[in-house]
Design a protein around this motif. Structure first.
Motif, PDB file in Angstrom:
ATOM      1  N   ARG A  44      -3.973 -22.743  25.221  1.00 61.21           N
ATOM      2  CA  ARG A  44      -3.802 -21.353  25.877  1.00 61.21           C
ATOM      3  C   ARG A  44      -2.370 -21.544  26.554  1.00 61.21           C
ATOM      4  O   ARG A  44      -1.723 -20.818  26.653  1.00 61.21           O
ATOM      5  CB  ARG A  44      -5.120 -20.077  26.295  1.00 61.21           C
ATOM      6  CG  ARG A  44      -4.655 -18.905  26.450  1.00 61.21           C
ATOM      7  CD  ARG A  44      -5.896 -17.623  26.328  1.00 61.21           C
ATOM      8  NE  ARG A  44      -5.618 -16.474  26.491  1.00 61.21           N
ATOM      9  CZ  ARG A  44      -6.398 -15.634  26.149  1.00 61.21           C
ATOM     10  NH1 ARG A  44      -7.464 -15.283  25.734  1.00 61.21           N
ATOM     11  NH2 ARG A  44      -6.149 -14.075  26.792  1.00 61.21           N
ATOM     12  N   ARG A  87       0.936 -21.358  25.902  1.00 62.94           N
ATOM     13  CA  ARG A  87       2.409 -19.237  26.475  1.00 62.94           C
ATOM     14  C   ARG A  87       2.320 -20.196  27.983  1.00 62.94           C
ATOM     15  O   ARG A  87       4.217 -19.086  28.046  1.00 62.94           O
ATOM     16  CB  ARG A  87       1.287 -18.697  27.575  1.00 62.94           C
ATOM     17  CG  ARG A  87      -0.099 -18.584  26.004  1.00 62.94           C
ATOM     18  CD  ARG A  87      -0.559 -17.525  26.187  1.00 62.94           C
ATOM     19  NE  ARG A  87      -1.515 -16.573  25.049  1.00 62.94           N
ATOM     20  CZ  ARG A  87      -2.555 -15.726  25.225  1.00 62.94           C
ATOM     21  NH1 ARG A  87      -1.594 -14.871  26.680  1.00 62.94           N
ATOM     22  NH2 ARG A  87      -2.840 -15.222  24.053  1.00 62.94           N
ATOM     23  N   PHE A 107       0.215 -10.514  23.572  1.00 58.37           N
ATOM     24  CA  PHE A 107       0.569 -11.851  23.749  1.00 58.37           C
ATOM     25  C   PHE A 107       2.188 -11.889  22.565  1.00 58.37           C
ATOM     26  O   PHE A 107       3.453 -12.427  23.283  1.00 58.37           O
ATOM     27  CB  PHE A 107       1.192 -12.863  23.329  1.00 58.37           C
ATOM     28  CG  PHE A 107       1.703 -13.852  24.382  1.00 58.37           C
ATOM     29  CD1 PHE A 107       1.636 -14.151  25.900  1.00 58.37           C
ATOM     30  CD2 PHE A 107       2.005 -14.768  23.854  1.00 58.37           C
ATOM     31  CE1 PHE A 107       2.589 -15.886  26.416  1.00 58.37           C
ATOM     32  CE2 PHE A 107       2.735 -16.105  23.655  1.00 58.37           C
ATOM     33  CZ  PHE A 107       3.197 -16.524  24.733  1.00 58.37           C
ATOM     34  N   TYR A 117       5.366 -21.333  19.074  1.00 57.71           N
ATOM     35  CA  TYR A 117       4.293 -21.624  19.185  1.00 57.71           C
ATOM     36  C   TYR A 117       3.427 -22.180  18.978  1.00 57.71           C
ATOM     37  O   TYR A 117       2.129 -22.229  19.343  1.00 57.71           O
ATOM     38  CB  TYR A 117       4.049 -19.519  19.953  1.00 57.71           C
ATOM     39  CG  TYR A 117       2.741 -19.252  20.593  1.00 57.71           C
ATOM     40  CD1 TYR A 117       2.761 -19.776  21.921  1.00 57.71           C
ATOM     41  CD2 TYR A 117       2.473 -18.435  20.154  1.00 57.71           C
ATOM     42  CE1 TYR A 117       1.727 -18.871  22.222  1.00 57.71           C
ATOM     43  CE2 TYR A 117       1.094 -17.913  20.614  1.00 57.71           C
ATOM     44  CZ  TYR A 117       0.790 -18.389  21.531  1.00 57.71           C
ATOM     45  OH  TYR A 117      -0.194 -17.773  22.742  1.00 57.71           O
TER      46      TYR A 117
END
Length: 386
Positions: free
Chosen positions: A318, A322, A352, A371
């Motif tokens: 995470r 991010r 997100f 991502y």
């Protein structure tokens, strides 16, 4: 006659069960006519444990020492029939006998059958009772198991929760309800915890209910010294964090937090009050998060102390992915406004994606893929910065 008994037992252990008590009585009647009169001098316990109960030879050798008084297979046969009718598989039966050989000496009509009747009266299904029987071992041959389940089920909220706790703390069925368990529950209630909070606390700290009440009181006092009073929203987490930790270990952990993040005493106190579970993080975990958040992201130590929940988030799954997205968007002029790192990592995954990935499908067509790759612990070429 011996062959007849073995055939019946084989059928019991392989046939689908029906009503435990009714099937038991019917099938035991079948084995009783004609009567079996085994020769006491020829009954070999170890062989019985291997051939009939399914134990390995080493298990049988160990278990037979506790059954040396048996002169006949009558009682063990009845117990095996009962367990089979209850729904235990041959593997479950072998595990029960290996763990508690004296289970084979239990009285079916006076002990096991009343236990099943009592548990059924509490609302447990037959598969649930069979599951309990496979785990409780000696506890299942004590009629007190019914009264204890009668107390635990409402407290913990469900049989599922009870099993989760019982798997890590079998003392639940052997601790004194009146002298240990109930006083602990009353005290925790007085500290502002409801049954739901107590259930969550005990699942995380299985020995909480069964430990000495004086020790539970000491844990509560320790949580309060950390600045989390009874009744506070974080009190359960604070109690969970300090449970069974000595004062020395807690002091050492506070020192490590201060040294690792560069916190003052006041900042460390703030962090612990807002996120007590930080005391449970390993030193390695804290070190890696400090290196990333302070050295790479550039967050101020004081900012982390005021938002310590960030330390509970996955670094590889995470925080890093991010951060890479935000940095990529900023460096390519794709990020409107000044989005803080704290705001970005607090977003749910769907939010997100909706706010920071999906709007840039045309300008950055590989962003979603990169991502996803970063969330697996890899760093795509597009996310590598000089």
């Amino acid at each position: 006659m011996l062959r007849l008994r073995e055939c019946v037992l084989s059928r019991l252990l392989s046939s689908p069960p029906t009503s435990p008590i009714c099937s038991l009585r019917r099938l035991l009647s079948a084995t009783a006519s004609p009567p079996i009169s085994p020769n006491p001098s020829t009954f070999a316990v170890e062989e019985y444990l291997v051939d009939t109960c399914g134990l390995t030879r080493p298990q049988a050798l160990k278990a037979s020492k506790k059954l040396s008084h048996l002169k006949s297979p009558t009682k063990p046969d009845a117990v095996l029939a009962f367990l089979s009718c209850l729904g235990l598989s041959a593997a479950d039966v072998a595990a029960v006998v290996a763990k508690d050989p004296r289970f084979l000496c239990a009285k079916v009509e006076k002990t096991l059958a009343p236990v099943v009747d009592g548990l059924t009266g509490l609302g447990l299904s037959r598969p649930e009772i069979a599951r309990l029987g496979s785990l409780a071992h000696s506890g299942f041959r004590c009629r007190s198991i019914v009264s204890k389940l009668h107390y635990y089920l409402p407290l913990l909220g469900s049989f599922h929760n009870f099993l989760r706790l019982f798997k890590h703390s079998s003392h639940l069925l052997f601790s004194d309800l009146d002298k240990v368990v109930k006083p602990n529950v009353v005290f925790l209630h007085e500290c502002g915890l409801g049954d739901c909070d107590i259930a969550k606390l005990c699942i995380a700290v299985p020995r909480m209910l069964t430990t000495n009440p004086e020790r539970v009181a000491a844990m509560v006092a320790c949580a309060e010294r950390l600045g989390v009073p009874r009744g506070a929203g974080m009190f359960r987490q604070a109690l969970q964090a300090v449970a069974f930790l000595s004062e020395e270990k807690i002091a050492a952990r506070l020192d490590y937090l201060k040294n690792t993040f560069g916190w003052s005493d006041a900042e460390a106190s703030i962090a612990v009050r807002r996120f007590p579970s930080v005391l449970r993080n390993s030193n390695e975990s804290l070190k890696r998060r400090s290196e990333f958040l302070v050295s790479e992201v550039g967050l101020e130590p004081a900012s982390i102390a005021h938002r310590p929940v960030i330390l509970s988030l996955s670094l590889e799954g995470r925080l890093r992915p991010r951060y890479y997205v935000i940095k990529f968007l900023k460096e390519n002029g794709l990020l409107d406004g000044d989005l803080s790192f704290f705001t970005a990592v607090k977003m749910t995954e769907n939010v997100f994606m909706e706010k920071l990935i999906s709007p840039h499908k045309e300008a950055a067509p590989h962003l979603a893929e990169d991502y996803a790759t970063a969330c697996k612990g890899e760093v795509p070429t597009n996310f590598r910065f000089i």
